[in-house]
Motif scaffolding. Structure first.
Motif, PDB file in Angstrom:
ATOM      1  N   ASN A  11     -12.692  23.805  12.888  1.00 21.57           N
ATOM      2  CA  ASN A  11     -12.800  22.881  11.608  1.00 21.57           C
ATOM      3  C   ASN A  11     -13.863  21.710  11.738  1.00 21.57           C
ATOM      4  N   VAL A  18      -5.589  20.834   7.122  1.00 23.31           N
ATOM      5  CA  VAL A  18      -4.825  20.710   7.835  1.00 23.31           C
ATOM      6  C   VAL A  18      -3.742  20.533   8.787  1.00 23.31           C
ATOM      7  N   ILE A  22      -0.896  24.000  10.001  1.00 21.80           N
ATOM      8  CA  ILE A  22      -0.357  23.678  11.498  1.00 21.80           C
ATOM      9  C   ILE A  22       1.247  23.402  11.870  1.00 21.80           C
ATOM     10  N   LEU A  34      -7.346  24.686  18.107  1.00 17.51           N
ATOM     11  CA  LEU A  34      -7.585  24.027  17.116  1.00 17.51           C
ATOM     12  C   LEU A  34      -9.120  23.796  18.001  1.00 17.51           C
ATOM     13  N   LEU A  47      -7.184  14.685  13.885  1.00 23.17           N
ATOM     14  CA  LEU A  47      -7.033  17.055  14.427  1.00 23.17           C
ATOM     15  C   LEU A  47      -6.134  15.382  16.398  1.00 23.17           C
ATOM     16  N   ALA A  92      -9.620  26.267   8.534  1.00 23.50           N
ATOM     17  CA  ALA A  92      -8.648  25.127   8.771  1.00 23.50           C
ATOM     18  C   ALA A  92      -8.300  24.174   7.206  1.00 23.50           C
TER      19      ALA A  92
END
Ligand SMILES: Nc1nc2c(ncn2[C@@H]2O[C@H](COP(=O)(O)OP(=O)(O)O)[C@@H](O)[C@H]2O)c(=O)[nH]1
Ligand SMILES: [Mg+2]
Length: 248
Positions: A11, A18, A22, A34, A47, A92
């Motif tokens: 990413n 994203v 996930i 990730l 993230l 991503a």
């Protein structure tokens, strides 16, 4: 040997798709790696929130942006260290059709030594620069492998057999940017890893930011093809031998 799968997601500043990616991957109940490749603060924060939210998510942050290839290499090595046998690479930005994961996984489970790759079905929205770049790459790859068996070498939606990748990465330093996807596939082919393709739709956008730089990346890709061309010449006897034995 028992097969252990995980997802590997590089990413760089992709924050829009994203979280849903996930979330959608949770149904497979396998680890997710990730790689934050030096993203901006907004993406970095998101993230970190995701890593706190999902137990099966391992977040690895590269403090400096290294490029897609660098991030995927980090992810594959990490997956291998975690005891995985296969890494499923997904972008991503939501461009890969997650509905095809099942097909990719099943193909890999019945051909565990092979690399399985999506073969993208594009619509008209692909830019001309990318389109011709892809076309030139197809021709180069035919020459580098002396074979028509690589149907697409640029799609990142793939299952990597990790032990073959680790062997290769121990010998060759593969491209760090968008040249990576092509180079690892050609070199795995040279290493006699079978490569199998699954047609898949490439979606636009939802996170329609591409980091592909038409001039810079096509230049890096041209340099990489020159290296692979000489690599092919060195392997010419072996490649011809395999070809005429009908091995590939
Ligand atoms: N780690 C890392 N990932 C990148 C970089 N550039 C792109 N990516 C990731 O690689 C994937 C594909 O990149 P993208 O920009 O969408 O390229 P495109 O789909 O080929 O136009 C996405 O998951 C990106 O977040 C980069 O410099 N570093
Ligand atoms: Mg993309």
């Amino acid at each position: 040997m028992k097969q252990h799968y995980c997802f590997v997601i590089p990413n760089y500043n992709h924050s829009q798709a994203v979280a849903t990616t996930i979330e959608a991957l949770q149904q497979y109940a396998i680890p997710i790696i990730l790689i934050d490749d030096g993203s901006d603060l907004k993406t970095q924060t998101l993230l970190e929130q995701l890593a706190a939210q999902y137990q099966n998510l391992t977040l690895f942050r590269r403090t400096v942006n290294g490029g897609k290839g660098a991030a995927v290499k980090t992810g594959l090595s990490l997956a291998y260290e975690m005891g995985m046998s296969h890494g499923v690479q997904i972008d991503a930005d939501g461009q890969h059709n997650l509905a095809d994961i099942e097909v990719l996984l099943n193909e890999s489970k019945s051909h565990p030594n092979a690399m399985i790759s999506g073969r993208p079905v594009y619509d008209d929205s692909i830019s001309k620069g990318r389109y011709y770049g892809r076309y030139i790459t197809h021709v180069w790859v035919y020459i580098e492998t002396l074979s028509l068996s690589i149907k697409d070498s640029m799609c990142g939606f793939r299952v990597y057999p990790l032990s073959a990748c680790m062997t290769l990465m121990g010998k060759s330093s593969l491209g760090n940017r968008m040249d990576f996807d092509i180079e690892i596939m050609v070199r795995l082919f040279w290493q006699k890893v079978p490569i199998r393709f699954i047609p898949t739709k490439v979606l636009y956008p939802p996170d329609g930011v591409s980091h592909f730089n038409v001039w810079k990346d096509n230049w890096l890709i041209s340099k990489m093809h020159t290296r692979l061309f000489f690599g092919m010449l060195v392997r010419l006897p072996v490649l011809l031998y395999s070809k005429f034995r009908g091995a590939q």
